[in-house]
Each structure stands twice: as C-alpha cells, then as structure tokens.
Design a protein around this motif. Structure first.
Motif, PDB file in Angstrom:
ATOM      1  N   LEU A  29     -13.943  76.623   8.452  1.00  0.00           N
ATOM      2  CA  LEU A  29     -14.784  77.743   8.011  1.00  0.00           C
ATOM      3  C   LEU A  29     -16.105  77.252   7.442  1.00  0.00           C
ATOM      4  O   LEU A  29     -17.161  77.860   7.670  1.00  0.00           O
ATOM      5  CB  LEU A  29     -14.036  78.581   6.966  1.00  0.00           C
ATOM      6  N   TYR A  30     -16.058  76.144   6.697  1.00  0.00           N
ATOM      7  CA  TYR A  30     -17.286  75.608   6.132  1.00  0.00           C
ATOM      8  C   TYR A  30     -18.273  75.228   7.242  1.00  0.00           C
ATOM      9  O   TYR A  30     -19.457  75.601   7.201  1.00  0.00           O
ATOM     10  CB  TYR A  30     -17.001  74.396   5.251  1.00  0.00           C
ATOM     11  N   ILE A  47     -13.401  70.616  -0.056  1.00  0.00           N
ATOM     12  CA  ILE A  47     -12.654  69.355  -0.081  1.00  0.00           C
ATOM     13  C   ILE A  47     -11.773  69.280  -1.326  1.00  0.00           C
ATOM     14  O   ILE A  47     -10.611  68.870  -1.278  1.00  0.00           O
ATOM     15  CB  ILE A  47     -13.616  68.148  -0.054  1.00  0.00           C
ATOM     16  N   GLY A  48     -12.336  69.714  -2.458  1.00  0.00           N
ATOM     17  CA  GLY A  48     -11.575  69.682  -3.713  1.00  0.00           C
ATOM     18  C   GLY A  48     -10.368  70.606  -3.672  1.00  0.00           C
ATOM     19  O   GLY A  48      -9.270  70.233  -4.097  1.00  0.00           O
ATOM     20  N   ILE A  49     -10.571  71.831  -3.141  1.00  0.00           N
ATOM     21  CA  ILE A  49      -9.459  72.784  -3.030  1.00  0.00           C
ATOM     22  C   ILE A  49      -8.370  72.219  -2.124  1.00  0.00           C
ATOM     23  O   ILE A  49      -7.179  72.302  -2.419  1.00  0.00           O
ATOM     24  CB  ILE A  49      -9.962  74.135  -2.490  1.00  0.00           C
ATOM     25  N   THR A  50      -8.790  71.641  -1.009  1.00  0.00           N
ATOM     26  CA  THR A  50      -7.841  71.047  -0.061  1.00  0.00           C
ATOM     27  C   THR A  50      -7.036  69.936  -0.716  1.00  0.00           C
ATOM     28  O   THR A  50      -5.815  69.853  -0.552  1.00  0.00           O
ATOM     29  CB  THR A  50      -8.596  70.479   1.156  1.00  0.00           C
ATOM     30  N   ALA A  51      -7.730  69.080  -1.465  1.00  0.00           N
ATOM     31  CA  ALA A  51      -7.058  67.956  -2.126  1.00  0.00           C
ATOM     32  C   ALA A  51      -6.042  68.447  -3.150  1.00  0.00           C
ATOM     33  O   ALA A  51      -4.931  67.905  -3.242  1.00  0.00           O
ATOM     34  CB  ALA A  51      -8.100  67.050  -2.785  1.00  0.00           C
ATOM     35  N   VAL A  52      -6.406  69.470  -3.911  1.00  0.00           N
ATOM     36  CA  VAL A  52      -5.498  70.009  -4.931  1.00  0.00           C
ATOM     37  C   VAL A  52      -4.260  70.621  -4.288  1.00  0.00           C
ATOM     38  O   VAL A  52      -3.128  70.382  -4.715  1.00  0.00           O
ATOM     39  CB  VAL A  52      -6.224  71.048  -5.816  1.00  0.00           C
ATOM     40  N   TYR A  56     -19.206  72.400   0.546  1.00  0.00           N
ATOM     41  CA  TYR A  56     -18.349  71.453   1.261  1.00  0.00           C
ATOM     42  C   TYR A  56     -17.438  70.723   0.289  1.00  0.00           C
ATOM     43  O   TYR A  56     -16.228  70.587   0.515  1.00  0.00           O
ATOM     44  CB  TYR A  56     -19.204  70.447   2.035  1.00  0.00           C
ATOM     45  N   TRP A  57     -18.022  70.246  -0.811  1.00  0.00           N
ATOM     46  CA  TRP A  57     -17.226  69.481  -1.780  1.00  0.00           C
ATOM     47  C   TRP A  57     -16.228  70.380  -2.506  1.00  0.00           C
ATOM     48  O   TRP A  57     -15.143  69.928  -2.878  1.00  0.00           O
ATOM     49  CB  TRP A  57     -18.155  68.778  -2.775  1.00  0.00           C
ATOM     50  N   ILE A  58     -16.559  71.657  -2.672  1.00  0.00           N
ATOM     51  CA  ILE A  58     -15.598  72.598  -3.251  1.00  0.00           C
ATOM     52  C   ILE A  58     -14.401  72.764  -2.313  1.00  0.00           C
ATOM     53  O   ILE A  58     -13.241  72.748  -2.743  1.00  0.00           O
ATOM     54  CB  ILE A  58     -16.260  73.966  -3.525  1.00  0.00           C
TER      55      ILE A  58
END
Length: 228
Positions: A216-217, A9-14, A5-7
């Motif tokens: 998807l997550y 979120i991180g990809i989305t933020a980037v 989930y945090w991965i």
C-alpha cells in the motif's frame, strides 16, 4: 523513503514480533506438558500417516532448531525438530499432526496447495528482486517502469502469502480434529494444542499484514509521483 514508509516498517516489525513472541511462549508452555497418551511427536506423525494410508511418507528427525518442522512433498518426508520428534508433549503432538495435515492435503489434492505451488517460483524470484527494482525505480522518474515491476513483484509475494493462509489453517484444523478423535490428546490437553496451533497461524497472518502495508505504501508513492 519518507516518514510513512518507516511507520509502516515499524508497524510490521511490531506485529511480527508480537506474533513470534506469542508462538514461542505457547510452545515453551506446552512442550513441558506431557500427554497422557505418551506418544512422541514421531509416533503421532507415523500413526496419523498410517491411518490415512500414507505409508510411503517417512517421518525423520530434523537437524534444525526450535519449530523447524516441515513437510517436504518432493521427498515425501515429515521432518520434525529434535524436541518434537522425541518428546511426548502437547506441543509435539500438535506440531507433528499439523505437518502430517500438509501431507494429507497433498495426498487428497487440496485445491489451495496447487495454487500455492503455482505461485512458488514467481514468489521466490519476486522475493529476491522486488526491493532492488523498487530502490532503483525510485532514483528517477525515467525508471518508473522498474518501480512498477517492483510493485507487481510485491503483489505476487502478497498473493502467495494470502493463499498460504487457508493451507495453514486447514492443516491445523485437520490436526486438531485427528488428535482429538484418535485420543492422542484428551479433553484437558486439547485446549493447549489448539492454542499452540493458533499462535503458529498468527505468524502467517502477521506476514500478510506486513506485506500488505508495504504494498500500500508503494502504491500510494506511485500515485504521488504521477501527480507530481
């Protein structure tokens, strides 16, 4: 919430950060380049509206910040941020023409506008309650139905964002065609206007990618809960 989930979120933020950075850098560059036509954003908008018979649509100076420009079909106004309203820059011309592109879409019954409007209210509700439903649904397998409702609401948000893409790309295509054919920008300025609107469109693409990863997550998480 696990590592995946945090991965996501991180990809989305980037992706979102890169898209927003690109549009702001492009805007900062082309708002400093004055068009040879000398038309301000307000004049560009008024000219295109009048040329398309949209005399009942007003062009107003907005009170928001940078790139707060929008078209409001309920009030029939093209609202331009102060810089774009008053300045005769490549960026101002491109943004003004883009917003008028939306006015033309509404006037001509562009099919994706009607579809987006149909999804608007459900999307507003989904945006407010989807995460609440997901979080509560995660607390117990007895609340799986609520978790599923959260997934459905995220799907509605994604559908709205996907439908928004052709609306935005079409408005930009209309804008670029008009400002080139009407001589609002010349051949040396056209590339800058194109880059400016392409950068803006990428922010919508980034939003779709972010919501898709989120969806998807939770779908995969739902599947793992079923297996357990």
């Amino acid at each position: 919430m696990n590592l995946y989930y945090w991965i996501a979120i991180g990809i989305t933020a980037v992706i979102s950060m890169l898209a927003n950075s690109f549009v702001m850098r492009s805007y900062a560059q082309y708002k400093e380049i004055r068009t040879r036509s000398g038309l301000t954003g307000a004049q560009v908008a008024r000219k295109i509206l009048d040329d398309n018979g949209l005399h009942d649509v007003a062009v107003v100076r907005g009170s928001g910040g940078t790139l707060s420009d929008f078209y409001d079909p309920s009030k029939k106004i093209v609202s331009l941020s102060p810089d774009n309203y008053a300045n005769a820059s490549v960026a101002a011309s491109a943004v003004a023409a883009h917003e008028v592109g939306h006015a033309i879409q509404h006037a001509t019954g562009y099919k994706f506008i009607a579809l987006r409007n149909m999804l608007l209210k459900p999307t507003i509700i989904a945006s407010q309650f989807s995460q609440i439903a997901i979080i509560i649904g995660l607390t117990s397998t007895a609340l799986t139905g609520l978790f599923d409702l959260g997934i459905i609401m995220i799907s509605i948000i994604l559908a709205f964002q996907v439908v928004t893409l052709p609306v935005e790309f079409n408005a930009s295509a209309r804008a670029l065609k008009i400002i080139k054919s009407d001589g609002i920008v010349d051949s040396s300025e056209y590339g800058g206007a194109q880059k400016m609107l392409t950068a803006a469109a990428l922010t919508y693409v980034a939003a779709v990618i972010g919501t898709l990863l989120n969806l998807l997550y939770f779908v995969m998480l739902r599947g793992s809960r079923n297996r357990d």
